[in-house]
Design a protein around this motif. Structure first.
Motif, short mmCIF file in Angstrom:
data_model
loop_
_atom_site.label_atom_id
_atom_site.label_comp_id
_atom_site.label_asym_id
_atom_site.label_seq_id
_atom_site.Cartn_x
_atom_site.Cartn_y
_atom_site.Cartn_z
N ILE A 168 0.84 -1.19 0.00
CA ILE A 168 0.00 0.00 0.00
C ILE A 168 0.87 1.25 0.00
O ILE A 168 1.97 1.25 0.58
N TRP A 182 -3.53 0.26 -3.41
CA TRP A 182 -3.66 -0.83 -2.44
C TRP A 182 -3.68 -2.15 -3.21
O TRP A 182 -4.62 -2.44 -3.94
N SER A 223 -3.35 -1.88 13.14
CA SER A 223 -3.50 -0.82 12.16
C SER A 223 -2.21 -0.01 12.03
O SER A 223 -1.44 0.11 13.00
N TRP A 289 -4.40 1.46 7.68
CA TRP A 289 -4.75 0.18 7.08
C TRP A 289 -4.31 -0.95 8.00
O TRP A 289 -3.51 -0.77 8.91
N TRP A 291 -4.94 -5.66 8.66
CA TRP A 291 -5.56 -6.91 8.27
C TRP A 291 -5.90 -7.70 9.53
O TRP A 291 -5.27 -7.56 10.58
N TRP A 301 -8.09 -4.22 5.29
CA TRP A 301 -8.98 -3.06 5.34
C TRP A 301 -8.18 -1.76 5.33
O TRP A 301 -7.01 -1.72 5.69
N VAL A 302 -8.86 -0.71 4.87
CA VAL A 302 -8.35 0.65 4.89
C VAL A 302 -9.40 1.54 5.51
O VAL A 302 -10.59 1.39 5.25
N ARG A 303 -8.97 2.47 6.35
CA ARG A 303 -9.88 3.46 6.95
C ARG A 303 -9.40 4.85 6.59
O ARG A 303 -8.21 5.16 6.69
#
Length: 308
Positions: A168, A182, A223, A289, A291, A301-303
């Protein structure tokens, strides 16, 4: 535990057949040229083989050679080919399809032994047929020189410069544009929008695990901070990165589509579901981000969260 206290609405998805996803503002995405070789403004030449030691120092290549115009690239290749045939007039050129790894002969694409300068110039006139192919120059049935000419696209640059070792990255392109790239290929990414428009989650999990995934993300200690993305009007896009907005049927721009609610799924001419748009509060967003696992199935995931 902050995310767990919020309510999220599943809002759209994008699929990838291979290659990274990208997340950006629709304004920045308008500058993205993807993997379209016809839109490329950069070209790259690579070559090797025994004859490299025979040609003049003007053609010395320690690393791939880059050009910022098609004209300068063509001029260089034209001079290189003339030099090769001056050194070895008996060279026989074959065309190798790099995708299928097979040698083929094409009409108008073959230079015979004793190629004259006029023939070389005529061959170069069909420039667009040469992009992305490898040319093998044989002498006594042995490869003496290999030449690869390719368009150096936005997509190629991102994959090679920013995602070669990392999964990423926030990377620049165009004129002061940027996006999050990503690499979770091939996959489907679904986004969940916080109703106030201050936070979005992008998750690679299947439908039956969506609710659990949100709970896991909320309490995750896995994260990592990635950087900051800017959404000047709050309009954003999630797309499979080889695609441009023209590929998605929105050559004039994605702004009107991003204003729709619910969002419209974005499709290419041949592939369905390669992008979607979303609307958040205008501003700068922190990107994190990670996992995790749901029922022993791993997901990433990405926030993106609005910065105060």
């Amino acid at each position: 535990m902050q995310t767990q206290q919020k309510h999220f609405v599943w809002y759209g998805s994008a699929g990838s057949e291979g290659g990274p996803f990208m997340i950006s503002s629709v304004e920045d995405y308008a500058q993205w040229k993807g993997s379209d070789e016809l839109l490329s403004e950069r070209f790259r030449i690579r070559y090797d083989g025994p004859m490299v030691n025979e040609i003049s120092p003007d053609f010395e290549m320690v690393q791939p050679i880059y050009f910022y115009s098609e004209a300068s690239c063509k001029e260089f290749v034209l001079l290189l080919l003339k030099e090769l045939y001056e050194k070895q007039p008996q060279l026989l050129m074959q065309v190798k399809k790099t995708v299928w790894d097979e040698v083929i002969n094409r009409k108008y694409n073959i230079l015979p032994p004793h190629a004259t300068p006029d023939l070389i110039e005529k061959w170069m006139d069909t420039w667009l047929e040469h992009i992305g192919l490898q040319y093998n120059f044989l002498l006594e049935e042995k490869i003496s020189f290999r030449l690869l000419m390719e368009a150096y696209t936005d997509y190629t640059q991102i994959c090679e410069m920013y995602l070669n070792q990392d999964e990423i990255a926030i990377a620049p392109f165009g004129n002061d544009a940027q996006a999050l790239f990503w690499d979770v290929r091939p996959n489907i990414v679904t986004l969940a929008l916080e109703p106030t428009g201050s936070e979005v989650l992008f998750v690679t999990t299947q439908d039956i695990h969506k609710a659990k995934a949100l709970e896991v993300i909320a309490s995750s200690d896995k994260s990592y901070e990635v950087g900051t993305l800017n959404f000047p009007t709050g309009r954003g896009v999630l797309a499979w990165s080889p695609m441009t907005q023209g590929d998605l049927g929105a050559a004039a721009g994605l702004e009107p589509i991003a204003d729709l609610n619910p969002p419209v799924q974005l499709n290419s001419l041949n592939i369905l579901g390669v992008g979607t748009v979303f609307k958040v509060k205008a501003g700068k967003y922190a990107v994190t981000w990670g996992w995790d696992n749901v029922d022993e199935k791993e997901f990433a995931w990405v926030r993106i969260s609005l910065k105060e």
